[in-house]
Enzyme design. Structure first.
Site, PDB file in Angstrom:
ATOM      1  N   ASP A  36       0.865  -1.185   0.000  1.00  9.46           N
ATOM      2  CA  ASP A  36       0.000   0.000   0.000  1.00  9.46           C
ATOM      3  C   ASP A  36       0.901   1.234   0.000  1.00  9.46           C
ATOM      4  O   ASP A  36       1.089   1.895   1.018  1.00  9.46           O
ATOM      5  CB  ASP A  36      -0.919  -0.018   1.217  1.00  9.46           C
ATOM      6  CG  ASP A  36      -1.956   1.103   1.183  1.00  9.46           C
ATOM      7  OD1 ASP A  36      -2.086   1.765   0.135  1.00  9.46           O
ATOM      8  OD2 ASP A  36      -2.615   1.323   2.218  1.00  9.46           O
ATOM      9  N   ASN A  82      11.225  -6.543  -8.373  1.00 11.81           N
ATOM     10  CA  ASN A  82      10.639  -5.244  -8.688  1.00 11.81           C
ATOM     11  C   ASN A  82      11.735  -4.194  -8.830  1.00 11.81           C
ATOM     12  O   ASN A  82      12.784  -4.279  -8.186  1.00 11.81           O
ATOM     13  CB  ASN A  82       9.620  -4.825  -7.622  1.00 11.81           C
ATOM     14  CG  ASN A  82      10.237  -4.007  -6.496  1.00 11.81           C
ATOM     15  OD1 ASN A  82      10.479  -2.813  -6.650  1.00 11.81           O
ATOM     16  ND2 ASN A  82      10.505  -4.661  -5.373  1.00 11.81           N
ATOM     17  N   PHE A  86      10.516   3.820  -6.119  1.00 15.74           N
ATOM     18  CA  PHE A  86       9.790   4.747  -5.245  1.00 15.74           C
ATOM     19  C   PHE A  86       8.723   5.532  -6.005  1.00 15.74           C
ATOM     20  O   PHE A  86       8.646   6.766  -5.911  1.00 15.74           O
ATOM     21  CB  PHE A  86      10.753   5.745  -4.567  1.00 15.74           C
ATOM     22  CG  PHE A  86      11.571   5.187  -3.431  1.00 15.74           C
ATOM     23  CD1 PHE A  86      11.350   3.909  -2.928  1.00 15.74           C
ATOM     24  CD2 PHE A  86      12.574   5.951  -2.867  1.00 15.74           C
ATOM     25  CE1 PHE A  86      12.115   3.409  -1.882  1.00 15.74           C
ATOM     26  CE2 PHE A  86      13.345   5.463  -1.817  1.00 15.74           C
ATOM     27  CZ  PHE A  86      13.124   4.193  -1.328  1.00 15.74           C
ATOM     28  N   SER A 152      16.509   0.470  -0.512  1.00 14.07           N
ATOM     29  CA  SER A 152      15.952   0.039  -1.804  1.00 14.07           C
ATOM     30  C   SER A 152      17.068   0.028  -2.841  1.00 14.07           C
ATOM     31  O   SER A 152      17.855   0.973  -2.922  1.00 14.07           O
ATOM     32  CB  SER A 152      14.849   0.987  -2.250  1.00 14.07           C
ATOM     33  OG  SER A 152      14.506   0.724  -3.602  1.00 14.07           O
ATOM     34  N   ASN A 154      16.617   0.317  -5.961  1.00 15.10           N
ATOM     35  CA  ASN A 154      16.079   0.870  -7.210  1.00 15.10           C
ATOM     36  C   ASN A 154      16.137   2.388  -7.318  1.00 15.10           C
ATOM     37  O   ASN A 154      15.625   2.965  -8.270  1.00 15.10           O
ATOM     38  CB  ASN A 154      14.626   0.402  -7.383  1.00 15.10           C
ATOM     39  CG  ASN A 154      14.529  -1.115  -7.440  1.00 15.10           C
ATOM     40  OD1 ASN A 154      15.305  -1.757  -8.138  1.00 15.10           O
ATOM     41  ND2 ASN A 154      13.596  -1.688  -6.685  1.00 15.10           N
ATOM     42  N   THR A 155      16.750   3.042  -6.340  1.00 11.77           N
ATOM     43  CA  THR A 155      16.994   4.486  -6.401  1.00 11.77           C
ATOM     44  C   THR A 155      18.494   4.707  -6.378  1.00 11.77           C
ATOM     45  O   THR A 155      19.153   4.334  -5.398  1.00 11.77           O
ATOM     46  CB  THR A 155      16.325   5.212  -5.206  1.00 11.77           C
ATOM     47  OG1 THR A 155      14.906   5.055  -5.300  1.00 11.77           O
ATOM     48  CG2 THR A 155      16.668   6.684  -5.207  1.00 11.77           C
ATOM     49  N   LYS A 192      15.547   0.768   7.818  1.00  7.87           N
ATOM     50  CA  LYS A 192      15.412  -0.446   7.010  1.00  7.87           C
ATOM     51  C   LYS A 192      16.683  -0.667   6.224  1.00  7.87           C
ATOM     52  O   LYS A 192      17.123   0.210   5.472  1.00  7.87           O
ATOM     53  CB  LYS A 192      14.218  -0.336   6.064  1.00  7.87           C
ATOM     54  CG  LYS A 192      13.921  -1.646   5.319  1.00  7.87           C
ATOM     55  CD  LYS A 192      12.569  -1.617   4.655  1.00  7.87           C
ATOM     56  CE  LYS A 192      12.206  -2.968   4.034  1.00  7.87           C
ATOM     57  NZ  LYS A 192      10.840  -2.985   3.492  1.00  7.87           N
ATOM     58  N   ASN A 248      15.399  -5.424   3.374  1.00  4.95           N
ATOM     59  CA  ASN A 248      14.816  -5.064   2.097  1.00  4.95           C
ATOM     60  C   ASN A 248      15.053  -6.189   1.099  1.00  4.95           C
ATOM     61  O   ASN A 248      15.530  -7.272   1.457  1.00  4.95           O
ATOM     62  CB  ASN A 248      15.427  -3.745   1.601  1.00  4.95           C
ATOM     63  CG  ASN A 248      14.432  -2.873   0.862  1.00  4.95           C
ATOM     64  OD1 ASN A 248      13.692  -3.361   0.011  1.00  4.95           O
ATOM     65  ND2 ASN A 248      14.414  -1.581   1.177  1.00  4.95           N
TER      66      ASN A 248
END
Length: 360
Positions: A36, A82, A86, A152, A154-155, A192, A248
């Site tokens: 979410d 994935n 973000f 993450s 992905n950034t 995290k 993560n």
């Protein structure tokens, strides 16, 4: 008859409760960030049986994230890759949604179902700390706990914030902003971290999150390896980080992966992450001497998976990918199996099982 049904109802209820991060959790199984992202489905998620829900990751300004396709199901492996990057509606939109249901959340939190909010930075931001501080200021009053997501994959450059000096600087600013919030009940702050960390990385993160924490929390006579006494060195700056989320997604690709999608760039979650994340929990629990609460996440799809993470040192666990593959019934199934295993192994409650493997 399952062991849990043999317990009086009140005892069965107490078995699952956890008191941590300044809150009561009616059960230790929560929903991880990423499901979410924009704070749109919390009430339905709580009704599935989660003990807590974590919204986000939320960035200050709205951003699209990475180009599509950016999510890949590795069905044969019960995994997902994935590279969302973000994608976020931004602070203002999420704040509006959360504020509109603030009274509902207060009731849920009092009932043992706290809310977490996961904070990130915009891809184009030149000042990462300012982005996280803005998240604390805008969303902190609406959260029971906040997560500083520096892991993450992905950034670009985000994981560099896990470096010792970078993390110290970032957390000092985030915690100062948290402490300055006007609300009476201030949110806990967790960090995290990635599962793809070297031994030195883990030691550095542990030293940062423990600054001002071990000396405050370890009871007199309980300092490990010091004859029962705390060291006489001057106390470090009082950072006071409240916990860790471990872990993560991973950029590693286990050789066991079967899916043709396995070479897609991005973060891998689900069953193939389970052992790596559990080992990272075990390492961080040991490095922090069990004094920093841990939320364990990565590959939880059964009560046994959850208990492994709890015994390794997690006080709470989170799910995500299992929900994708098994649907809402998996939440109740995990909770029931976990409760039965706790009873079978002689634990009176979840808290007794936290870190049990370190006491063997």
């Amino acid at each position: 008859m399952p062991a849990l049904r043999a317990l009086p109802p009140e005892a069965a209820h107490r078995l699952a409760e956890v008191q941590v991060l300044g809150h009561r959790f009616c059960n230790p199984v929560g929903l991880a960030a990423g499901f979410d992202k924009h704070g749109e489905a919390m009430d339905g998620l709580y009704k599935m049986g989660f003990g807590f829900v974590e919204v986000g990751t939320v960035t200050p300004e709205p951003q699209e994230g990475n180009p599509r396709p950016r999510v890949f199901r590795l069905v044969e492996d019960e995994a997902v890759i994935n590279r969302y990057g973000f994608n976020s509606h931004g602070h203002a939109a999420v704040e509006r949604r959360l504020r509109a249901r603030q009274d509902t959340q207060l009731r849920l939190t009092r009932g043992g179902m706290p809310l977490g909010i996961n904070l990130g930075k915009n891809k184009s931001s030149a000042d990462a700390a300012a982005d996280y501080v803005a998240g604390v200021q805008t969303l902190g009053p609406l959260a029971d706990y906040l997560v500083v997501n520096v892991s993450s994959p992905n950034t670009p450059g985000l994981r560099d914030l896990q470096g010792k000096a970078e993390l110290q600087d970032l957390l000092a600013k985030v915690l100062a902003a948290r402490d300055a919030l006007p609300c009476t009940q201030k949110p806990a702050v967790l960090v995290k971290i990635a599962p793809d960390l070297s031994t030195q990385d883990k030691q550095d993160i542990a030293s940062v999150v423990c600054e001002g924490t071990l000396l405050m929390r370890v009871p007199r006579g309980c300092w490990p390896g010091m004859g029962g006494h705390a060291p006489h060195a001057a106390a470090p700056p009082q950072l006071g980080v409240d916990g860790l989320i471990v872990s993560n997604t991973t950029v590693s690709r286990p050789s066991s992966l079967q899916s043709r999608q396995r070479s897609e760039p991005g973060g891998l979650s689900g069953k193939p992450l389970r052992e790596l994340s559990t080992q990272t929990i075990r390492d961080m629990y040991s490095l922090t001497r069990g004094q920093v609460p841990i939320i364990g996440v990565g590959g939880v799809s059964s009560g046994q998976d959850a208990l492994e993470k709890i015994r390794a040192g997690a006080s709470l666990v989170q799910m995500y990918t299992a929900l994708v593959y098994h649907g809402p019934p998996v939440v109740q199934a995990v909770k029931q199996e976990l409760e039965e295993l706790l009873r079978e192994q002689g634990f009176r409650n979840v808290m007794e099982a936290v870190g049990a493997d370190h006491r063997c």
